[in-house]
Design a protein around this motif. Structure first.
Motif, PDB file in Angstrom:
ATOM      1  N   PRO A 193       0.837  -1.206   0.000  1.00  0.00           N
ATOM      2  CA  PRO A 193       0.000   0.000   0.000  1.00  0.00           C
ATOM      3  C   PRO A 193       0.870   1.254   0.000  1.00  0.00           C
ATOM      4  N   LEU A 194       0.395   2.252  -0.715  1.00  0.00           N
ATOM      5  CA  LEU A 194       1.169   3.476  -0.879  1.00  0.00           C
ATOM      6  C   LEU A 194       0.332   4.676  -0.458  1.00  0.00           C
ATOM      7  N   ILE A 195       0.944   5.553   0.322  1.00  0.00           N
ATOM      8  CA  ILE A 195       0.326   6.826   0.684  1.00  0.00           C
ATOM      9  C   ILE A 195       0.926   7.885  -0.226  1.00  0.00           C
ATOM     10  N   CYS A 196       0.097   8.541  -1.006  1.00  0.00           N
ATOM     11  CA  CYS A 196       0.553   9.535  -1.968  1.00  0.00           C
ATOM     12  C   CYS A 196       0.393  10.930  -1.374  1.00  0.00           C
ATOM     13  N   CYS A 197       1.481  11.683  -1.350  1.00  0.00           N
ATOM     14  CA  CYS A 197       1.459  13.003  -0.716  1.00  0.00           C
ATOM     15  C   CYS A 197       1.774  14.137  -1.675  1.00  0.00           C
ATOM     16  N   PHE A 198       2.129  13.810  -2.928  1.00  0.00           N
ATOM     17  CA  PHE A 198       2.367  14.879  -3.888  1.00  0.00           C
ATOM     18  C   PHE A 198       1.029  15.464  -4.317  1.00  0.00           C
ATOM     19  N   ASN A 199       0.889  16.769  -4.196  1.00  0.00           N
ATOM     20  CA  ASN A 199      -0.342  17.516  -4.445  1.00  0.00           C
ATOM     21  C   ASN A 199      -1.356  17.314  -3.332  1.00  0.00           C
ATOM     22  N   GLN A 200      -1.975  16.127  -3.265  1.00  0.00           N
ATOM     23  CA  GLN A 200      -2.964  15.885  -2.222  1.00  0.00           C
ATOM     24  C   GLN A 200      -2.808  14.458  -1.711  1.00  0.00           C
ATOM     25  N   ILE A 201      -3.425  14.184  -0.579  1.00  0.00           N
ATOM     26  CA  ILE A 201      -3.326  12.863   0.020  1.00  0.00           C
ATOM     27  C   ILE A 201      -4.263  11.897  -0.697  1.00  0.00           C
ATOM     28  N   SER A 202      -3.694  10.786  -1.141  1.00  0.00           N
ATOM     29  CA  SER A 202      -4.507   9.699  -1.685  1.00  0.00           C
ATOM     30  C   SER A 202      -3.861   8.391  -1.281  1.00  0.00           C
ATOM     31  N   PHE A 203      -4.608   7.316  -1.422  1.00  0.00           N
ATOM     32  CA  PHE A 203      -4.126   5.996  -1.032  1.00  0.00           C
ATOM     33  C   PHE A 203      -4.182   5.063  -2.236  1.00  0.00           C
ATOM     34  N   LYS A 204      -3.123   4.286  -2.402  1.00  0.00           N
ATOM     35  CA  LYS A 204      -3.073   3.321  -3.513  1.00  0.00           C
ATOM     36  C   LYS A 204      -2.830   1.927  -2.956  1.00  0.00           C
ATOM     37  N   LEU A 205      -3.817   1.066  -3.103  1.00  0.00           N
ATOM     38  CA  LEU A 205      -3.674  -0.326  -2.704  1.00  0.00           C
ATOM     39  C   LEU A 205      -3.094  -1.126  -3.861  1.00  0.00           C
ATOM     40  N   PRO A 206      -2.384  -2.221  -3.589  1.00  0.00           N
ATOM     41  CA  PRO A 206      -1.773  -3.011  -4.666  1.00  0.00           C
ATOM     42  C   PRO A 206      -2.789  -3.415  -5.731  1.00  0.00           C
ATOM     43  N   GLY A 207      -2.440  -3.147  -6.989  1.00  0.00           N
ATOM     44  CA  GLY A 207      -3.291  -3.542  -8.104  1.00  0.00           C
ATOM     45  C   GLY A 207      -4.490  -2.646  -8.340  1.00  0.00           C
ATOM     46  N   LYS A 208      -4.591  -1.539  -7.606  1.00  0.00           N
ATOM     47  CA  LYS A 208      -5.741  -0.647  -7.749  1.00  0.00           C
ATOM     48  C   LYS A 208      -5.282   0.775  -8.048  1.00  0.00           C
ATOM     49  N   GLU A 209      -6.208   1.573  -8.561  1.00  0.00           N
ATOM     50  CA  GLU A 209      -5.918   2.971  -8.830  1.00  0.00           C
ATOM     51  C   GLU A 209      -5.912   3.765  -7.523  1.00  0.00           C
ATOM     52  N   PRO A 210      -5.150   4.857  -7.456  1.00  0.00           N
ATOM     53  CA  PRO A 210      -5.167   5.685  -6.243  1.00  0.00           C
ATOM     54  C   PRO A 210      -6.563   6.238  -5.982  1.00  0.00           C
ATOM     55  N   GLN A 211      -6.926   6.340  -4.707  1.00  0.00           N
ATOM     56  CA  GLN A 211      -8.214   6.920  -4.318  1.00  0.00           C
ATOM     57  C   GLN A 211      -7.973   8.071  -3.350  1.00  0.00           C
ATOM     58  N   VAL A 212      -8.645   9.185  -3.608  1.00  0.00           N
ATOM     59  CA  VAL A 212      -8.544  10.340  -2.722  1.00  0.00           C
ATOM     60  C   VAL A 212      -9.468  10.105  -1.532  1.00  0.00           C
ATOM     61  N   LYS A 226       0.912   8.786  18.244  1.00  0.00           N
ATOM     62  CA  LYS A 226       1.998   8.469  17.324  1.00  0.00           C
ATOM     63  C   LYS A 226       1.443   7.654  16.162  1.00  0.00           C
ATOM     64  N   LEU A 227       1.734   8.114  14.941  1.00  0.00           N
ATOM     65  CA  LEU A 227       1.311   7.399  13.734  1.00  0.00           C
ATOM     66  C   LEU A 227       2.466   6.550  13.222  1.00  0.00           C
ATOM     67  N   GLU A 228       2.165   5.292  12.902  1.00  0.00           N
ATOM     68  CA  GLU A 228       3.140   4.385  12.300  1.00  0.00           C
ATOM     69  C   GLU A 228       2.562   3.825  11.012  1.00  0.00           C
ATOM     70  N   LEU A 229       3.404   3.685   9.983  1.00  0.00           N
ATOM     71  CA  LEU A 229       2.937   3.309   8.650  1.00  0.00           C
ATOM     72  C   LEU A 229       2.629   1.827   8.513  1.00  0.00           C
ATOM     73  N   GLY A 230       3.165   0.987   9.380  1.00  0.00           N
ATOM     74  CA  GLY A 230       2.981  -0.449   9.191  1.00  0.00           C
ATOM     75  C   GLY A 230       3.631  -0.903   7.900  1.00  0.00           C
ATOM     76  N   ASP A 231       2.885  -1.619   7.058  1.00  0.00           N
ATOM     77  CA  ASP A 231       3.420  -2.098   5.779  1.00  0.00           C
ATOM     78  C   ASP A 231       3.324  -1.060   4.666  1.00  0.00           C
ATOM     79  N   ALA A 232       2.700   0.060   4.922  1.00  0.00           N
ATOM     80  CA  ALA A 232       2.511   1.066   3.881  1.00  0.00           C
ATOM     81  C   ALA A 232       3.802   1.863   3.663  1.00  0.00           C
ATOM     82  N   LEU A 233       3.897   2.453   2.475  1.00  0.00           N
ATOM     83  CA  LEU A 233       5.022   3.319   2.128  1.00  0.00           C
ATOM     84  C   LEU A 233       4.510   4.705   1.769  1.00  0.00           C
ATOM     85  N   LEU A 234       5.399   5.674   1.875  1.00  0.00           N
ATOM     86  CA  LEU A 234       5.079   7.065   1.555  1.00  0.00           C
ATOM     87  C   LEU A 234       5.761   7.426   0.245  1.00  0.00           C
ATOM     88  N   ASP A 235       4.996   7.920  -0.737  1.00  0.00           N
ATOM     89  CA  ASP A 235       5.584   8.153  -2.066  1.00  0.00           C
ATOM     90  C   ASP A 235       6.703   9.192  -2.040  1.00  0.00           C
TER      91      ASP A 235
END
Length: 387
Positions: free
Chosen positions: A134-153, A229-238
């Motif tokens: 899973p990817l957290i997208c921070c460029f421009n605005q926050i969105s989330f991208k799950l494996p194999g799926k399109e990013p969702q705001v 405290k926020l922790e990402l777990g298995d997610a990554l930050l773009d």
């Protein structure tokens, strides 16, 4: 790093193998071939990261064999080994990563393999970002991208829930005291009146993460809920992945420019740029200038290669992202002058003066003004000589 060696000369093959095994760590030579007709099957069997391939062989042209290898196992890096310097251009046209001249020199080989490692690391990062986690997208605005799926705001319940998540994400892995969060979201209000609102907002944040399938992100409460405290777990930050990717690059060469461009262009916009969070500005600025540095590296490469049209496109992209960057206008003015594009010079000067003096209320630099005045005088003198 798995490697296959191909050369119809036995001594050359043995020499390269010994040099690799002696001088370079992390190399596994899985096969070597003197008969080029066996190579494609060997590549399919071993799936190497890189093939060292002699260009000049009697049974088959090394260029043709390189094409067969890339078709059989896409992504295999080709490094040509040749005694003939004129093959270099053709090697890069095939998108070979590099070429080395015989007899192979130790330092040149180390340089080549460093580029291989950078390319492989870049590819791993890209695969990880695009498909595996899973990817957290921070460029421009926050969105989330799950494996194999399109990013969702994400659809936040309130703007405060959105900012609370963004702030904790920005300060991930740190305990942020409750009073700091209350002052951020409800400044000037007594803590007793807003504490319950913070708990409610935190609940909405957690619910939004769950709805988006991002519940691997945890927000832990400190003792007596004194902080979070926020922790990402298995997610990554773009933005974090992109920065790591860009810092891995050491050198820009014809064989790597395409991958370098792709890496630079993954900067999709300003960090949290859709939101007017003043606390994010230092990070915005830092990432923005990292991107600008690499865009200028690309520009220098294009100019060295005589690719002025590509350089113009590159600088125009800088202007779109950073309209206040005076240097980009000046660079285009000088480049258009070299291309004998007078209207281009005038247009860039007009855009710069409009931007700096009319919108920002500051004069353009003396260096730019002097250059433009000299250029105008040169145009005028040239016009007088032609009369």
């Amino acid at each position: 790093m798995k490697v296959i060696l191909v050369d119809d000369e036995r001594l050359a093959l043995i020499g390269l193998q010994k040099l690799l095994e002696k001088e370079v760590s992390g190399i596994q030579i899985v096969a070597n071939y003197m008969n080029p007709t066996e190579v494609t099957a060997g590549v399919l069997l071993h799936r190497p990261d890189v093939v060292f391939l002699d260009i000049h062989m009697p049974e088959i042209d090394g260029m043709d064999l390189g094409r067969q290898i890339q078709k059989a196992v896409p992504g295999t890096e080709i490094i040509f080994v040749t005694s003939y310097d004129q093959y270099a251009v053709h090697a890069f046209e095939l998108q070979a990563l590099d070429y080395v001249m015989k007899p192979v020199q130790k330092e040149r080989l180390k340089q080549t393999l460093q580029r291989v490692r950078e390319k492989l690391a870049l590819r791993r990062e890209q695969r990880m970002m695009e498909t595996e986690v899973p990817l957290i997208c921070c460029f421009n605005q926050i969105s989330f991208k799950l494996p194999g799926k399109e990013p969702q705001v994400a659809k936040w319940r309130t703007s405060k829930a959105q900012e609370l998540f963004a702030y904790l994400l920005h300060h991930r892995n740190q305990v942020i005291h409750r009073s700091a969060l209350l002052d951020l979201l409800w400044p000037g209000t007594e803590e007793e009146k807003t504490a319950h609102q913070l708990y409610t907002t935190m609940y909405h944040v957690r619910q939004t993460l769950k709805t988006c399938g991002m519940d691997m992100i945890s927000i832990q409460s400190a003792h007596l809920e004194a902080g979070y405290k926020l922790e990402l777990g298995d997610a990554l930050l773009d933005s974090e992945q992109w920065e790591r990717e860009m810092k891995a690059w050491r050198e820009l060469q014809p064989g790597t420019v395409q991958a370098y461009e792709q890496a630079v262009y993954r900067y999709k916009g300003t960090y949290l740029g859709r939101y007017d969070y003043m606390w994010a500005e230092p990070e915005r600025e830092r990432l923005r200038y990292l991107w600008l540095y690499h865009m200028r590296q690309l520009n220098l490469y294009y100019l060295r290669q005589g690719q002025k049209d590509r350089a113009v496109e590159n600088i125009q992209q800088i202007q779109q992202m950073l309209p206040d960057d005076e240097e980009s206008y000046f660079m285009l003015m000088k480049l258009y002058d070299e291309m004998d594009h007078k209207l281009g010079v005038e247009e860039q000067y007009r855009l710069l003066t409009s931007r700096m003096e009319q919108e920002l209320g500051i004069p353009i630099s003396e260096e730019v003004q002097h250059w433009y005045n000299d250029w105008k005088r040169g145009i005028a003198k040239a016009g007088q000589h032609t009369r």
